[in-house]
Write a protein that holds these residues in place. Structure first.
Motif, PDB file in Angstrom:
ATOM      1  N   UNK A   7      -2.733 -13.896   4.842  1.00 17.50           N
ATOM      2  CA  UNK A   7      -2.514 -14.246   4.653  1.00 17.50           C
ATOM      3  C   UNK A   7      -2.410 -13.453   2.580  1.00 17.50           C
ATOM      4  N   UNK A   8      -3.155 -12.462   2.966  1.00 20.66           N
ATOM      5  CA  UNK A   8      -2.895 -11.632   1.170  1.00 20.66           C
ATOM      6  C   UNK A   8      -1.651 -10.648   1.523  1.00 20.66           C
ATOM      7  N   UNK A   9      -1.429 -10.546   3.030  1.00 22.04           N
ATOM      8  CA  UNK A   9      -0.100  -9.668   3.444  1.00 22.04           C
ATOM      9  C   UNK A   9       1.493 -10.403   2.951  1.00 22.04           C
ATOM     10  N   UNK A  10       1.197 -11.628   3.273  1.00 18.37           N
ATOM     11  CA  UNK A  10       2.294 -12.421   2.453  1.00 18.37           C
ATOM     12  C   UNK A  10       1.797 -12.805   1.139  1.00 18.37           C
ATOM     13  N   UNK A  11       1.263 -12.318   0.619  1.00 18.35           N
ATOM     14  CA  UNK A  11       1.270 -13.127  -1.324  1.00 18.35           C
ATOM     15  C   UNK A  11       1.677 -11.329  -1.606  1.00 18.35           C
ATOM     16  N   UNK A  12       1.423 -10.359  -0.928  1.00 17.89           N
ATOM     17  CA  UNK A  12       1.879  -9.047  -1.171  1.00 17.89           C
ATOM     18  C   UNK A  12       2.979  -8.985  -1.067  1.00 17.89           C
ATOM     19  N   UNK A  13       3.781  -9.623  -0.329  1.00 21.08           N
ATOM     20  CA  UNK A  13       5.112  -8.681   0.133  1.00 21.08           C
ATOM     21  C   UNK A  13       6.087 -10.005  -0.005  1.00 21.08           C
ATOM     22  N   UNK A  14       6.116 -11.432  -1.005  1.00 19.99           N
ATOM     23  CA  UNK A  14       6.584 -12.543  -1.254  1.00 19.99           C
ATOM     24  C   UNK A  14       6.341 -12.223  -2.932  1.00 19.99           C
ATOM     25  N   UNK A  15       5.631 -11.320  -3.667  1.00 17.57           N
ATOM     26  CA  UNK A  15       5.147 -11.443  -4.867  1.00 17.57           C
ATOM     27  C   UNK A  15       6.237 -10.875  -5.889  1.00 17.57           C
ATOM     28  N   UNK A  16       6.647 -12.122  -7.334  1.00 17.73           N
ATOM     29  CA  UNK A  16       7.335 -11.334  -8.153  1.00 17.73           C
ATOM     30  C   UNK A  16       7.763 -10.082  -8.504  1.00 17.73           C
ATOM     31  N   UNK A  17       8.604  -9.579  -8.915  1.00 13.58           N
ATOM     32  CA  UNK A  17       9.154  -7.905  -9.634  1.00 13.58           C
ATOM     33  C   UNK A  17       7.656  -7.967 -10.797  1.00 13.58           C
ATOM     34  N   UNK A  18       7.207  -6.818 -10.973  1.00 16.40           N
ATOM     35  CA  UNK A  18       5.719  -6.621 -11.685  1.00 16.40           C
ATOM     36  C   UNK A  18       4.871  -7.273 -11.246  1.00 16.40           C
ATOM     37  N   UNK A  19       4.562  -7.716  -9.561  1.00 17.29           N
ATOM     38  CA  UNK A  19       3.028  -8.905 -10.298  1.00 17.29           C
ATOM     39  C   UNK A  19       2.487  -8.779  -9.417  1.00 17.29           C
TER      40      UNK A  19
END
Length: 268
Positions: A7-19
């Motif tokens: 779940x956390x990995x999916x957040x990282x890989x889809x994070x918007x620019x600079x966020x």
């Protein structure tokens, strides 16, 4: 990888620019943070995240094209290699890495031309020119970031081109990612594939790239204008269902009189 790590990995890989600030989810959990290193690596390489070398002021980018494996990357402009901590996005342990290979002279010329053009067209950008692992092509990479968190938006432009020196053929992709999050959450992610006519020298190659990217920028500008005047405007109802304009001044007057009446009643 467990469900929490995934779940956390999916957040990282889809994070918007600079966020990318997902490490807070793994605070006080070193084992979880370590398990997320592949996700940070994937994000950093795909997004062309930039780092500064120890003792240096110029940013260098991370990508699959300048990866040496085992967490090390190289920069052709400074002719150095360096180690990267993907979670903290910090570079360390620099070493000399001479520019060699059959395309070394071409890479040097492209570095000069591409750096000059990017400085002209982007307020802030970082470029990289690398020979591919097979040494059969040259990769031209650019990233331009614009972060404005005080105005609730961030954006990133990425360009990737592969040049075949034997045929002067040039193909590439431009990706634009913008996130706006004031009183809402709107994200635009778009890309454009390009097939360009190759030129015989570095200056000509860069001119072809600049011409194609300017055209793409104009297409985006027209699309934004049509969106603002069409789809977005249609989302807002110009009149209530009654087809009568709301007389806000009268409503305000009604509310004031009602409050005064209630106040007088409570006084009695």
């Amino acid at each position: 990888m467990g469900s929490k790590e995934a779940t956390v990995a999916s957040f990282i890989e889809s994070a918007p620019p600079g966020e990318v600030d997902i490490k807070a989810l793994a605070s006080n959990q070193p084992s979880l943070l370590q398990s997320l290193d592949p996700a940070f690596k994937k994000y950093n390489e795909e997004q062309y995240v930039t780092v500064k070398l120890p003792g240096g002021s110029e940013a260098v980018l991370l990508s699959e094209y300048n990866s040496l494996g085992e967490g090390r990357y190289h920069d052709t402009a400074s002719q150095t290699s360096f180690e990267v901590d993907h979670a903290s996005q910090k570079a360390s342990n620099t070493q000399q890495h001479p520019l060699e290979g059959q395309h070394s002279d071409l890479i040097k010329s492209l570095l000069r031309s591409f750096a000059s053009a990017s400085a002209e067209h982007f307020p802030s950008s970082t470029i990289g020119i690398y020979a591919t692992q097979s040494d059969s092509a040259v990769a031209l990479v650019l990233v331009a970031n614009k972060y404005s968190p005080q105005n609730f938006w961030n954006g990133r432009w990425r360009s990737t081109y592969l040049l075949d020196p034997s045929s002067n053929s040039l193909s590439g992709t431009v990706k634009v990612d913008v996130h706006y999050y004031e009183d809402g959450n709107v994200r635009m992610s778009t890309s454009k594939k390009l097939e360009l006519s190759g030129a015989s020298n570095a200056d000509g190659i860069v001119r072809e790239i600049a011409k194609a990217e300017n055209k793409f920028q104009e297409e985006l500008n027209r699309a934004f204008t049509n969106l603002a005047e069409g789809s977005f405007k249609a989302l807002r109802r110009p009149l209530p269902v009654t087809r009568q304009k709301v007389e806000w001044e009268k409503i305000g007057g009604y509310r004031v009189r009602k409050d005064l009446k209630n106040l007088n009643s409570s006084g009695d």
